[in-house]
Design an enzyme around this catalytic site. Structure first.
Site, PDB file in Angstrom:
ATOM      1  N   SER A 186      86.169  56.899  79.932  1.00 55.97           N
ATOM      2  CA  SER A 186      87.317  56.004  79.833  1.00 55.97           C
ATOM      3  C   SER A 186      87.656  55.827  78.358  1.00 55.97           C
ATOM      4  CB  SER A 186      86.968  54.647  80.455  1.00 55.97           C
ATOM      5  OG  SER A 186      87.902  53.679  80.066  1.00 55.97           O
ATOM      6  N   GLN A 220      95.498  52.625  91.566  1.00 53.01           N
ATOM      7  CA  GLN A 220      96.705  53.163  90.926  1.00 53.01           C
ATOM      8  C   GLN A 220      97.176  54.434  91.637  1.00 53.01           C
ATOM      9  OE1 GLN A 220      97.086  53.456  86.514  1.00 53.01           O
ATOM     10  NE2 GLN A 220      96.601  55.591  86.813  1.00 53.01           N
ATOM     11  N   MET A 275      97.580  57.647  78.668  1.00 49.20           N
ATOM     12  CA  MET A 275      97.863  56.678  77.605  1.00 49.20           C
ATOM     13  C   MET A 275      97.153  57.101  76.318  1.00 49.20           C
ATOM     14  SD  MET A 275      98.323  52.994  79.368  1.00 49.20           S
ATOM     15  CE  MET A 275      96.627  52.534  79.579  1.00 49.20           C
ATOM     16  N   LEU A 331      92.294  60.492  74.432  1.00 51.86           N
ATOM     17  CA  LEU A 331      91.870  61.483  75.435  1.00 51.86           C
ATOM     18  C   LEU A 331      90.358  61.725  75.455  1.00 51.86           C
ATOM     19  CD1 LEU A 331      94.746  64.129  75.132  1.00 51.86           C
ATOM     20  CD2 LEU A 331      94.615  62.102  76.597  1.00 51.86           C
ATOM     21  N   HIS A 332      89.845  61.951  76.659  1.00 49.46           N
ATOM     22  CA  HIS A 332      88.417  62.201  76.865  1.00 49.46           C
ATOM     23  C   HIS A 332      88.249  63.258  77.959  1.00 49.46           C
ATOM     24  CE1 HIS A 332      88.981  59.738  80.419  1.00 49.46           C
ATOM     25  NE2 HIS A 332      89.442  58.741  79.669  1.00 49.46           N
ATOM     26  N   LYS A 355      89.353  57.856  89.514  1.00 51.53           N
ATOM     27  CA  LYS A 355      88.709  56.710  88.840  1.00 51.53           C
ATOM     28  C   LYS A 355      89.585  55.471  89.008  1.00 51.53           C
ATOM     29  CE  LYS A 355      87.212  54.520  84.799  1.00 51.53           C
ATOM     30  NZ  LYS A 355      88.385  53.899  84.218  1.00 51.53           N
ATOM     31  N   HIS A 362      90.504  63.147  81.108  1.00 49.12           N
ATOM     32  CA  HIS A 362      91.862  63.687  80.927  1.00 49.12           C
ATOM     33  C   HIS A 362      91.813  65.220  80.884  1.00 49.12           C
ATOM     34  CE1 HIS A 362      92.306  59.656  78.767  1.00 49.12           C
ATOM     35  NE2 HIS A 362      93.202  59.572  79.733  1.00 49.12           N
TER      36      HIS A 362
HETATM   37  P1  AMP Z   1      94.762  56.691  81.285  1.00 52.14           P
HETATM   38  O1  AMP Z   1      95.012  57.424  80.012  1.00 52.14           O
HETATM   39  O2  AMP Z   1      93.516  55.860  81.248  1.00 52.14           O
HETATM   40  O3  AMP Z   1      95.970  55.930  81.760  1.00 52.14           O
HETATM   41  O4  AMP Z   1      94.464  57.784  82.385  1.00 52.14           O
HETATM   42  C1  AMP Z   1      95.343  58.861  82.622  1.00 52.14           C
HETATM   43  C2  AMP Z   1      94.888  59.590  83.855  1.00 52.14           C
HETATM   44  O5  AMP Z   1      93.546  60.046  83.677  1.00 52.14           O
HETATM   45  C3  AMP Z   1      94.875  58.694  85.100  1.00 52.14           C
HETATM   46  O6  AMP Z   1      95.344  59.446  86.212  1.00 52.14           O
HETATM   47  C4  AMP Z   1      93.410  58.340  85.247  1.00 52.14           C
HETATM   48  O7  AMP Z   1      93.036  58.051  86.579  1.00 52.14           O
HETATM   49  C5  AMP Z   1      92.755  59.623  84.765  1.00 52.14           C
HETATM   50  N1  AMP Z   1      91.379  59.361  84.338  1.00 52.14           N
HETATM   51  C6  AMP Z   1      90.940  58.406  83.498  1.00 52.14           C
HETATM   52  N2  AMP Z   1      89.592  58.435  83.393  1.00 52.14           N
HETATM   53  C7  AMP Z   1      89.163  59.433  84.200  1.00 52.14           C
HETATM   54  C8  AMP Z   1      87.883  59.962  84.534  1.00 52.14           C
HETATM   55  N3  AMP Z   1      86.763  59.486  84.025  1.00 52.14           N
HETATM   56  N4  AMP Z   1      87.839  60.992  85.416  1.00 52.14           N
HETATM   57  C9  AMP Z   1      88.967  61.500  85.963  1.00 52.14           C
HETATM   58  N5  AMP Z   1      90.213  61.046  85.678  1.00 52.14           N
HETATM   59  C10 AMP Z   1      90.313  60.023  84.810  1.00 52.14           C
END
Ligand code: AMP
Length: 266
Positions: free
Chosen positions: A181, A149, A26, A29-30, A145, A33
């Site tokens: 996050s 989901q 979404m 990015l960190h 994390k 990701h």
């Molecule tokens: P999001 O952008 O938050 O929807 O996350 C996209 C993907 O990145 C999802 O598969 C999350 O589980 C993964 N993700 C988010 N935060 C982390 C993290 N700290 N470590 C590993 N994967 C993550």
């Protein structure tokens, strides 16, 4: 990196790609990701990343509006990582077609976050099902994390016989222990310190032979969290609630620091 905003143009460009590695995000990015993308690159196949803040998985409009967005920074990260395709669809493109497969929502969706965020997992599964149909990736990379989901997507893929393998990627943390996050950007320095203390409490509890969840909750409330949605132990294989910590179980938490909801599993 080729950027697509149109579903039709993307489909045309990837129609001959038989083995795509797909990393849905979404944005905002960190390092979490980035680790998913780096893992996907190890498979030596073309990598496609999506950025889409999916409105249907937010149970509060305010949360959707405030969700951190930073496309400029995201583009620079993705270019550096030499991602092959970036898909930034609009809402219309994603929702105005009828997917061939319906969504399978396992009962585990009713537990943990599911009981506090009505419609959240329906929204997640709905959009992931649509992405899978458009992209038809060989592999999808998901973070542990968001364990619930990840598990529900796995159940859906198996039940609907979708030809995509799931690669589960470990949680990436900051030096202070908190899981990376996008929502961390909404926290003040003081709140970050509190989140770090909570992580330390939970990882210490995990080392002990037994745990008193009520007492741990009280400790966390004292740190100054607004409220704890849940602090529970689940067996990650059977997906059943447990009262013991062992190699098959994990602590799952969701709590609020001011208006920011934080989840983790340890
Ligand atoms: P999001 O952008 O938050 O929807 O996350 C996209 C993907 O990145 C999802 O598969 C999350 O589980 C993964 N993700 C988010 N935060 C982390 C993290 N700290 N470590 C590993 N994967 C993550």
């Amino acid at each position: 990196m080729k950027i697509f905003k149109s579903k039709h143009k993307l489909k045309k460009a990837i129609q001959n790609q038989k083995s795509l590695s797909f990393v849905p995000t979404m944005g905002g990015l960190h390092k979490g990701h980035v680790s998913l993308i780096k893992r996907s690159k190890k498979f030596k196949e073309k990598v496609i990343v999506s950025i889409f803040v999916n409105p249907t998985q937010f149970n509060q409009k305010k949360d959707f509006i405030n969700y951190p967005r930073n496309l400029k920074k995201d583009l620079s990260i993705l270019k550096k990582l030499k991602v092959d395709f970036l898909f930034i669809p609009n809402k219309r493109d994603m929702f105005t077609f009828r997917p061939k497969k319906s969504v399978y929502l396992n009962n585990f969706s009713k537990k943990l976050c599911g009981s506090f965020r009505k419609g959240h997992f329906e929204g997640v599964l709905n959009i992931v099902n649509r992405f899978l149909e458009i992209i038809k990736p060989k592999r999808i990379f998901l973070g542990a994390k968001d364990f619930q989901q990840l598990t529900l997507i796995k159940k859906h893929i198996i039940k609907k016989k979708i030809n995509t393998k799931i690669v589960s990627c470990k949680t990436i943390r900051e030096k202070n222990g908190i899981a990376c996050s996008s929502r961390n950007d909404l926290l003040s320095q003081d709140e970050i310190k509190k989140a770090s203390k909570i992580y330390k409490i939970l990882s210490n509890e995990k080392k002990k032979p037994s745990i008193n969840l009520k007492a741990v909750k009280e400790k966390i409330i004292k740190i100054g969290v607004k409220n704890i949605d849940y602090l529970e132990i689940y067996n990650v294989n059977t997906l059943k609630k447990s009262n013991k910590l062992n190699k098959n179980t994990k602590l799952f938490i969701a709590y609020h620091l001011k208006d920011v909801r934080i989840i983790d599993n340890i």
